[in-house]
Design a protein around this motif. Structure first.
Motif, PDB file in Angstrom:
ATOM      1  N   UNK A   2     -30.351 -41.715  22.011  1.00  0.00           N
ATOM      2  CA  UNK A   2     -30.646 -40.387  22.527  1.00  0.00           C
ATOM      3  C   UNK A   2     -31.980 -39.960  21.934  1.00  0.00           C
ATOM      4  N   UNK A   3     -32.919 -39.666  22.804  1.00  0.00           N
ATOM      5  CA  UNK A   3     -34.220 -39.175  22.366  1.00  0.00           C
ATOM      6  C   UNK A   3     -34.521 -37.917  23.143  1.00  0.00           C
ATOM      7  N   UNK A   4     -34.672 -36.818  22.427  1.00  0.00           N
ATOM      8  CA  UNK A   4     -34.850 -35.518  23.056  1.00  0.00           C
ATOM      9  C   UNK A   4     -36.316 -35.095  22.978  1.00  0.00           C
ATOM     10  N   UNK A   5     -36.822 -34.644  24.103  1.00  0.00           N
ATOM     11  CA  UNK A   5     -38.216 -34.209  24.183  1.00  0.00           C
ATOM     12  C   UNK A   5     -38.261 -32.830  24.831  1.00  0.00           C
ATOM     13  N   UNK A   6     -38.714 -31.840  24.060  1.00  0.00           N
ATOM     14  CA  UNK A   6     -38.810 -30.473  24.575  1.00  0.00           C
ATOM     15  C   UNK A   6     -40.174 -30.236  25.219  1.00  0.00           C
ATOM     16  N   UNK A 114     -26.705 -28.465  10.230  1.00  0.00           N
ATOM     17  CA  UNK A 114     -26.899 -29.556   9.276  1.00  0.00           C
ATOM     18  C   UNK A 114     -26.236 -30.857   9.706  1.00  0.00           C
ATOM     19  N   UNK A 115     -25.346 -30.794  10.713  1.00  0.00           N
ATOM     20  CA  UNK A 115     -24.611 -31.999  11.068  1.00  0.00           C
ATOM     21  C   UNK A 115     -24.957 -32.622  12.389  1.00  0.00           C
ATOM     22  N   UNK A 116     -25.671 -31.910  13.257  1.00  0.00           N
ATOM     23  CA  UNK A 116     -25.968 -32.429  14.588  1.00  0.00           C
ATOM     24  C   UNK A 116     -26.840 -33.675  14.504  1.00  0.00           C
ATOM     25  N   UNK A 117     -26.532 -34.655  15.371  1.00  0.00           N
ATOM     26  CA  UNK A 117     -27.134 -35.977  15.236  1.00  0.00           C
ATOM     27  C   UNK A 117     -28.544 -36.090  15.787  1.00  0.00           C
ATOM     28  N   UNK A 118     -28.809 -35.420  16.893  1.00  0.00           N
ATOM     29  CA  UNK A 118     -30.071 -35.635  17.588  1.00  0.00           C
ATOM     30  C   UNK A 118     -30.838 -34.326  17.760  1.00  0.00           C
ATOM     31  N   UNK A 119     -32.130 -34.394  17.479  1.00  0.00           N
ATOM     32  CA  UNK A 119     -33.004 -33.219  17.577  1.00  0.00           C
ATOM     33  C   UNK A 119     -34.304 -33.595  18.287  1.00  0.00           C
ATOM     34  N   UNK A 120     -34.837 -32.642  19.023  1.00  0.00           N
ATOM     35  CA  UNK A 120     -36.171 -32.819  19.563  1.00  0.00           C
ATOM     36  C   UNK A 120     -37.206 -32.444  18.517  1.00  0.00           C
TER      37      UNK A 120
END
Length: 129
Positions: A2-6, A114-120
């Motif tokens: 998962x790769x997030x791009x804003x 603090x626990x979410x796995x994926x960030x943009x």
């Protein structure tokens, strides 16, 4: 995976609108529940909005209720944040997040910042008065 791009941030006058987008460019088609957070200079990263996996249930922090709308298009692997009637206090870097362990907004919020796995990488929103 998962790769997030804003995208979609910018400078807008108070009362104006912006629409943020967060696209998953990773190979997986499933991202579970997703959400938006924001972080102003010198402050902690705060929850803004969340949406469940199928897009039927949403949740918002009180300060944006009635002004912001979160939505998603799973076919495009994208989540959106429509922001209307923007205020100077909305100025922040906006981040989208996802976690494959969460399918509901409650699960997403329980995992928390603090626990979410994926960030943009974040997109800057600046609202001038």
């Amino acid at each position: 995976q998962v790769q997030l791009v804003e995208s979609g941030g910018g400078l807008v006058q108070a009362g104006g609108s912006l629409r943020l987008s967060c696209a998953n460019s990773g190979r997986t088609s499933s991202t579970g529940a997703m959400g938006w957070f924001r972080q102003a200079p010198g402050k902690e990263r705060d929850f803004v909005a969340a949406i469940n996996w199928i897009g039927s249930i949403t949740a918002y922090t009180d300060s944006v209720k009635g002004r912001f709308t979160i939505s998603r298009d799973n076919a495009k692997k994208t989540v959106y944040l429509q922001m209307n009637n923007l205020k100077p206090e909305d100025t922040a870097v906006y981040y989208c997040a996802a976690d494959l362990r969460a399918f509901t907004t409650a699960q997403f919020m329980d995992i928390g910042t603090t626990g979410l796995s994926y960030w943009g990488q974040g997109t800057q929103v600046t609202v001038s008065s």
